[in-house]
Design an enzyme around this catalytic site. Structure first.
Site, PDB file in Angstrom:
ATOM      1  N   MET A  12       0.823  -1.207   0.000  1.00  0.00           N
ATOM      2  CA  MET A  12       0.000   0.000   0.000  1.00  0.00           C
ATOM      3  C   MET A  12       0.867   1.271   0.000  1.00  0.00           C
ATOM      4  O   MET A  12       0.481   2.282  -0.546  1.00  0.00           O
ATOM      5  CB  MET A  12      -0.858   0.058   1.274  1.00  0.00           C
ATOM      6  CG  MET A  12      -1.670  -1.167   1.566  1.00  0.00           C
ATOM      7  SD  MET A  12      -3.218  -1.111   0.688  1.00  0.00           S
ATOM      8  CE  MET A  12      -3.925   0.365   1.397  1.00  0.00           C
ATOM      9  N   VAL A  41     -10.298   1.637   6.171  1.00  0.00           N
ATOM     10  CA  VAL A  41      -9.106   1.593   7.017  1.00  0.00           C
ATOM     11  C   VAL A  41      -7.871   1.399   6.161  1.00  0.00           C
ATOM     12  O   VAL A  41      -7.970   0.975   5.017  1.00  0.00           O
ATOM     13  CB  VAL A  41      -9.163   0.462   8.074  1.00  0.00           C
ATOM     14  CG1 VAL A  41     -10.155   0.784   9.157  1.00  0.00           C
ATOM     15  CG2 VAL A  41      -9.470  -0.852   7.418  1.00  0.00           C
ATOM     16  N   CYS A  42      -6.741   1.680   6.742  1.00  0.00           N
ATOM     17  CA  CYS A  42      -5.498   1.639   5.996  1.00  0.00           C
ATOM     18  C   CYS A  42      -5.218   0.242   5.486  1.00  0.00           C
ATOM     19  O   CYS A  42      -5.021   0.012   4.319  1.00  0.00           O
ATOM     20  CB  CYS A  42      -4.363   2.083   6.905  1.00  0.00           C
ATOM     21  SG  CYS A  42      -3.170   3.069   6.060  1.00  0.00           S
ATOM     22  N   THR A  43      -5.159  -0.675   6.376  1.00  0.00           N
ATOM     23  CA  THR A  43      -5.041  -2.043   5.935  1.00  0.00           C
ATOM     24  C   THR A  43      -6.294  -2.705   6.340  1.00  0.00           C
ATOM     25  O   THR A  43      -6.576  -2.840   7.511  1.00  0.00           O
ATOM     26  CB  THR A  43      -4.026  -2.850   6.749  1.00  0.00           C
ATOM     27  OG1 THR A  43      -3.318  -1.979   7.510  1.00  0.00           O
ATOM     28  CG2 THR A  43      -3.299  -3.811   5.956  1.00  0.00           C
TER      29      THR A  43
END
Lengths: 205, 204
Positions: free
Chosen positions: A96, B88-90
């Protein structure tokens, strides 16, 4: 009277004949525990090594939620003082965040020269500049680091194995995103804000 | 007939035999099973270890289907999850994409399933760089999730439920996460390790 017994019987029936229900799961739910114990040899520890309270963070320097949690941790440290040791471990989400691994390597390279925490703080305070390595390099210079060595170690990925080990240790401990905190060895499933962290730390004292 | 219905009928019968009482009590007894049924419908109960994993065939792309039986002979991880695009981010699945090399050490295949449609899945998988099939339990909505006891009727989404299925298609581990808690990958890895241990014992 008879009402009470009926309810009790009903529960027993359900438990024995069905798989655990979500309600039961929630009651029995136990947050995962930290599988890799904190050690002074390996870990980055801020605060007294033998402090009675331990807060461990698995974090990613590029993650905005970790950035938001950074001042919260500072508040927790201020509040609890020498009662607390704070441990930071790497959990870069490289699929990411393209700069997360490089940032983690930067902090580790500073660590080798005794400046982990200043660099850790600097990176979180300059998240927007992570794409530009000259920013961290400038700070390394300011810290008085041997910048040649610092740059070389980052370029050669000297600390990638350590960072990946941190990551896998986190996975085995149930890290499920960043930041993930462990309060005295138990995963903190509440919000990553100072109030909740302080409450949890004091609660499990 | 479901085990629940059977059990309720049995307990109802037993009560009747034990306590021949007045009509009011009899009516309240009759109502009991109905109430219990209502509760049972709301609560999810995921399939547990030892059960045969129900087969399915779901779309992974608009013109490709993936069946559970395709993977006979290797362990399969099923990850039911509520929805694409969780803020959410991950999320759980991005984490699994990163842990994939570890799953592969056990020769395990990961299949993620939610009720989102295939176009949402494709965009989601691309955005999060997912390296495993993401299946659409879209029509009839949630039918496979229901078979695994991993469907939330009230909100119309799959529950966050995990299954580790062995090479013969038997569920060896399952886990239902409490609401709002991302289970991480540690449970899956332990289950795969246990599966390996059990199989090496069988062979020796």
């Amino acid at each position: 009277m008879s009402g009470t017994t009926t309810v009790a019987r009903k529960r027993t029936t359900r438990k024995t004949l069905l798989e655990p229900t979500s309600r039961e799961t929630a009651e029995k739910y136990q947050a995962p525990r930290l599988e890799i114990p904190v050690t002074a040899e390996r870990d980055h520890i801020e605060g007294p090594v033998n402090a009675s309270l331990t807060l461990v963070e698995y974090g990613d320097y590029q993650c905005p939620y970790c950035g938001a949690a950074y001042p919260e941790v500072k508040k927790v440290q201020k509040e609890l003082g020498s009662e607390l040791r704070f441990v930071f471990r790497n959990f870069p989400l490289t699929n990411m965040h393209e700069h997360a691994m490089n940032a983690a390597e930067t902090a580790e390279a500073a660590s080798t020269q005794g400046k982990f925490w200043p660099m850790h703080d600097f990176l979180y305070e300059h998240q927007a500049a992570l794409g530009d390595p000259s920013v961290a390099l400038g700070y390394a210079k300011k810290l008085g680091l041997d910048t040649q060595r610092f740059e070389r170690e980052i370029a050669q990925h000297m600390y990638q194995k350590r960072i990946k080990d941190d990551f896998m240790g986190g996975v085995r401990s149930g890290v499920n995103g960043t930041p993930t905190f462990y309060v005295n060895g138990v995963r903190h499933d509440e919000d990553a804000v100072a109030k909740a962290l302080i409450e949890a730390l004091n609660h499990t004292k | 007939m479901s085990p629940l219905k059977t059990s309720l009928m049995q307990t109802g019968k037993m009560r009747r035999m034990r306590k021949p009482e007045n009509r009011v009590a009899a009516r309240s007894r009759r109502q009991q099973p109905l109430k219990t049924k209502k509760i049972a419908k709301k609560v999810d109960s995921v399939l547990g270890p030892g059960k045969t994993a129900p087969n399915f065939s779901l779309n992974s792309t608009p013109d490709q289907k993936v069946s559970l039986n395709d993977f006979r002979g290797q362990p399969v991880i099923l990850a039911f999850y509520p929805a694409d695009w969780s803020p959410v981010c991950t999320d759980q699945l991005s984490l699994y994409a990163m842990v994939m090399p570890e799953f592969k050490k056990f020769n395990a295949e990961l299949l993620a399933i939610s009720v989102d449609n295939i176009w949402s899945h494709l965009a989601f998988a691309k955005d999060r760089k997912l390296n495993f099939p993401v299946l659409a339990d879209f029509e009839p909505k949630g039918s496979i999730s229901k078979k695994y006891g991993a469907y939330k009727e009230r909100i119309g989404e799959s529950a966050r439920a995990l299954f580790v299925i062995d090479d013969k298609g038997i569920i060896r581990w399952s886990h239902l996460s409490p609401d709002g808690i991302n289970p991480g990958a540690d449970g899956i890895l332990s289950a795969l390790e246990n599966l390996n241990k059990a199989q090496s014992v069988e062979k020796s």
